[in-house]
Motif scaffolding. Sequence first.
Motif, PDB file in Angstrom:
ATOM      1  N   ASP A 180       0.840  -1.286  -0.160  1.00  0.00           N
ATOM      2  CA  ASP A 180      -0.013  -0.111   0.214  1.00  0.00           C
ATOM      3  C   ASP A 180       0.977   1.302   0.238  1.00  0.00           C
ATOM      4  OD1 ASP A 180       0.953   0.230   2.633  1.00  0.00           O
ATOM      5  OD2 ASP A 180      -1.010   0.164   3.714  1.00  0.00           O
ATOM      6  N   GLY A 181       2.356   1.234  -0.049  1.00  0.00           N
ATOM      7  CA  GLY A 181       3.137   2.402  -0.064  1.00  0.00           C
ATOM      8  C   GLY A 181       3.360   3.085   1.185  1.00  0.00           C
ATOM      9  N   GLN A 182       2.933   2.559   2.257  1.00  0.00           N
ATOM     10  CA  GLN A 182       3.169   3.305   3.543  1.00  0.00           C
ATOM     11  C   GLN A 182       4.640   2.956   4.157  1.00  0.00           C
ATOM     12  OE1 GLN A 182      -0.018   4.329   6.352  1.00  0.00           O
ATOM     13  NE2 GLN A 182      -1.000   2.693   5.380  1.00  0.00           N
ATOM     14  N   VAL A 183       5.169   1.723   3.955  1.00  0.00           N
ATOM     15  CA  VAL A 183       6.387   1.226   4.561  1.00  0.00           C
ATOM     16  C   VAL A 183       7.058   0.486   3.278  1.00  0.00           C
ATOM     17  CG1 VAL A 183       5.411   0.968   6.739  1.00  0.00           C
ATOM     18  CG2 VAL A 183       5.539  -0.987   5.091  1.00  0.00           C
ATOM     19  N   THR A 184       8.329   0.499   3.611  1.00  0.00           N
ATOM     20  CA  THR A 184       9.244  -0.036   2.199  1.00  0.00           C
ATOM     21  C   THR A 184      10.455  -0.911   3.163  1.00  0.00           C
ATOM     22  OG1 THR A 184      10.494   0.623   0.284  1.00  0.00           O
ATOM     23  CG2 THR A 184      10.612   2.128   1.933  1.00  0.00           C
ATOM     24  N   GLY A 185      11.359  -1.339   2.068  1.00  0.00           N
ATOM     25  CA  GLY A 185      12.486  -1.974   2.548  1.00  0.00           C
ATOM     26  C   GLY A 185      13.739  -1.361   1.924  1.00  0.00           C
ATOM     27  N   LYS A 186      14.889  -1.896   2.227  1.00  0.00           N
ATOM     28  CA  LYS A 186      16.278  -1.720   1.583  1.00  0.00           C
ATOM     29  C   LYS A 186      16.099  -2.192  -0.043  1.00  0.00           C
ATOM     30  CE  LYS A 186      19.261  -1.860   5.530  1.00  0.00           C
ATOM     31  NZ  LYS A 186      20.592  -2.519   5.948  1.00  0.00           N
ATOM     32  N   THR A 187      16.732  -1.582  -0.853  1.00  0.00           N
ATOM     33  CA  THR A 187      16.993  -1.653  -2.279  1.00  0.00           C
ATOM     34  C   THR A 187      17.839  -2.749  -2.298  1.00  0.00           C
ATOM     35  OG1 THR A 187      18.882   0.041  -2.415  1.00  0.00           O
ATOM     36  CG2 THR A 187      16.818   0.936  -2.748  1.00  0.00           C
ATOM     37  N   LYS A 188      17.617  -3.673  -3.496  1.00  0.00           N
ATOM     38  CA  LYS A 188      18.383  -4.733  -3.703  1.00  0.00           C
ATOM     39  C   LYS A 188      19.732  -4.325  -3.984  1.00  0.00           C
ATOM     40  CE  LYS A 188      18.809  -8.385  -6.934  1.00  0.00           C
ATOM     41  NZ  LYS A 188      18.196  -9.315  -8.182  1.00  0.00           N
ATOM     42  N   VAL A 189      19.965  -3.042  -4.561  1.00  0.00           N
ATOM     43  CA  VAL A 189      21.463  -2.737  -4.761  1.00  0.00           C
ATOM     44  C   VAL A 189      22.270  -2.408  -3.363  1.00  0.00           C
ATOM     45  CG1 VAL A 189      20.836  -0.008  -5.187  1.00  0.00           C
ATOM     46  CG2 VAL A 189      22.819  -1.166  -6.343  1.00  0.00           C
ATOM     47  N   ALA A 190      21.381  -2.001  -2.490  1.00  0.00           N
ATOM     48  CA  ALA A 190      21.978  -1.760  -1.330  1.00  0.00           C
ATOM     49  C   ALA A 190      22.415  -2.993  -0.582  1.00  0.00           C
ATOM     50  CB  ALA A 190      21.359  -0.879  -0.209  1.00  0.00           C
ATOM     51  N   MET A 255       9.813   3.714   6.711  1.00  0.00           N
ATOM     52  CA  MET A 255       8.414   4.586   6.395  1.00  0.00           C
ATOM     53  C   MET A 255       8.856   4.962   5.021  1.00  0.00           C
ATOM     54  SD  MET A 255       6.412   4.209   8.902  1.00  0.00           S
ATOM     55  CE  MET A 255       4.948   5.432   8.093  1.00  0.00           C
ATOM     56  N   ALA A 256       7.806   4.801   4.092  1.00  0.00           N
ATOM     57  CA  ALA A 256       8.309   5.299   2.864  1.00  0.00           C
ATOM     58  C   ALA A 256       8.105   6.774   2.397  1.00  0.00           C
ATOM     59  CB  ALA A 256       7.140   4.675   1.624  1.00  0.00           C
ATOM     60  N   ASP A 257       7.575   7.618   3.454  1.00  0.00           N
ATOM     61  CA  ASP A 257       7.500   9.127   3.172  1.00  0.00           C
ATOM     62  C   ASP A 257       8.612   9.487   4.028  1.00  0.00           C
ATOM     63  OD1 ASP A 257       7.145  11.704   3.757  1.00  0.00           O
ATOM     64  OD2 ASP A 257       4.877  11.730   3.855  1.00  0.00           O
ATOM     65  N   GLU A 258       9.355  10.503   3.289  1.00  0.00           N
ATOM     66  CA  GLU A 258      10.796  10.785   3.786  1.00  0.00           C
ATOM     67  C   GLU A 258      10.414  11.647   5.278  1.00  0.00           C
ATOM     68  OE1 GLU A 258      13.639  12.961   1.454  1.00  0.00           O
ATOM     69  OE2 GLU A 258      13.140  11.766  -0.560  1.00  0.00           O
ATOM     70  N   GLU A 259       9.182  12.359   5.229  1.00  0.00           N
ATOM     71  CA  GLU A 259       8.918  13.076   6.527  1.00  0.00           C
ATOM     72  C   GLU A 259       8.288  12.368   7.671  1.00  0.00           C
ATOM     73  OE1 GLU A 259      10.212  16.000   6.666  1.00  0.00           O
ATOM     74  OE2 GLU A 259      10.941  15.786   4.548  1.00  0.00           O
ATOM     75  N   ASP A 291      12.187   5.297  10.570  1.00  0.00           N
ATOM     76  CA  ASP A 291      11.645   6.233   9.845  1.00  0.00           C
ATOM     77  C   ASP A 291      12.188   6.156   8.349  1.00  0.00           C
ATOM     78  OD1 ASP A 291      14.114   7.189   9.705  1.00  0.00           O
ATOM     79  OD2 ASP A 291      13.939   8.665  11.295  1.00  0.00           O
ATOM     80  N   ASN A 292      12.404   7.099   7.565  1.00  0.00           N
ATOM     81  CA  ASN A 292      12.958   6.862   6.285  1.00  0.00           C
ATOM     82  C   ASN A 292      14.359   6.728   6.005  1.00  0.00           C
ATOM     83  OD1 ASN A 292      13.118   8.566   3.294  1.00  0.00           O
ATOM     84  ND2 ASN A 292      11.799   6.736   2.940  1.00  0.00           N
ATOM     85  N   LEU A 293      15.011   7.355   6.948  1.00  0.00           N
ATOM     86  CA  LEU A 293      16.321   7.651   6.821  1.00  0.00           C
ATOM     87  C   LEU A 293      17.356   6.612   7.051  1.00  0.00           C
ATOM     88  CD1 LEU A 293      16.354  11.351   7.954  1.00  0.00           C
ATOM     89  CD2 LEU A 293      16.152  10.434   5.405  1.00  0.00           C
ATOM     90  N   ILE A 294      18.608   6.484   6.366  1.00  0.00           N
ATOM     91  CA  ILE A 294      19.450   5.313   6.450  1.00  0.00           C
ATOM     92  C   ILE A 294      21.010   6.128   6.653  1.00  0.00           C
ATOM     93  CG2 ILE A 294      19.819   4.950   4.276  1.00  0.00           C
ATOM     94  CD1 ILE A 294      20.044   1.903   5.164  1.00  0.00           C
TER      95      ILE A 294
END
Length: 319
Positions: A180-190, A255-259, A291-294
């Motif tokens: 549903d776009g509210q959360v996400t994971g790490k990218t495959k390239v990461a 979280m998918a939203d940066e804020e 949150d969205n930051l790594i």
Amino acid sequence: MNPSVLGQLTSSSSGHWRTSLTLCIVGISLLLGGCSGESEKAKETQTALDDSMESVQKYNGEGYALPYGNTTDKIAEANLDQIVDAGIKLFQENYKINVKVHNVVGAQDGATIFVESEGEPHFYTYAVVPIDEKENKVMTEKVWADEFQVENAIKGGLYHMIFKEEFSKLDNYLESVAADGQVTGKTKVALQNVGGQGFMTPYYFISMTSEELAIKHVYDLYKNNPHESIENLRNAYDKTQFDPENFYINIQYFMADEEAEPNKEIFNRVVKELEEMNSIPKGSYSVFLNDNLIDKQSADGTKDNSLERSFPDYIIKDY
């Protein structure tokens, strides 16, 4: 080292977010009369923090750094072909496994080689090439890998192979949460460039202790014959030896939203649903929602505001 350099080379080929501290520094400066020197330091601190963090959707491993690796990183880059070849050869000769080299990062007295296995069992791990800084020399003949780390990486891949149906249910569930776009994971390239933690997906990785015995005969069978059938590998699994305290599935969302701050409603729902599921792989589950930051240097997303269910209160699955 910029991971994209390796992409051109071979086809076979925690930090904490200290906003509150910064605001405190700024507030004290103003309270003491708006000292321009202190205010400037606060700005520099905030700039450094901003530069060290990146949205998880954009993070590809660039900026990752290991302690005391500035000099060795430059030496490694100048000898990249040799290092890549040494890493590939090590896994072929010692483990009969073909790997792709995705990234090389300078470290103290050496360079770390991040690799991904080709085919199954699938996993990410690393090797190390020693570097003599004084002699400006890369000692590829002394390339080595941590045996415990590599063995556990292979075992994690084997677990996923022989319990494909159970892991498929887990994968489908975790992907549905993110759909549903509210959360996400790490990218495959990461994962490719700075993962190195065994079997990994964008949403979790497998880890285990040295006491995990259920998979031992599977690993021994595979080691003797890397082309052994999945059926025979599964038959070698000793379920009587399984102990969830020795096998971990570590789930991590962002979280998918940066804020956005970590959402408690989503977190609690995931925890509850995992507790109620009875067809996913056995083990001790931890759940993190960041949150969205790594942090670019450490590839870590956990911070003071992260929501977590983990040690000593794991979600235990032992049917």
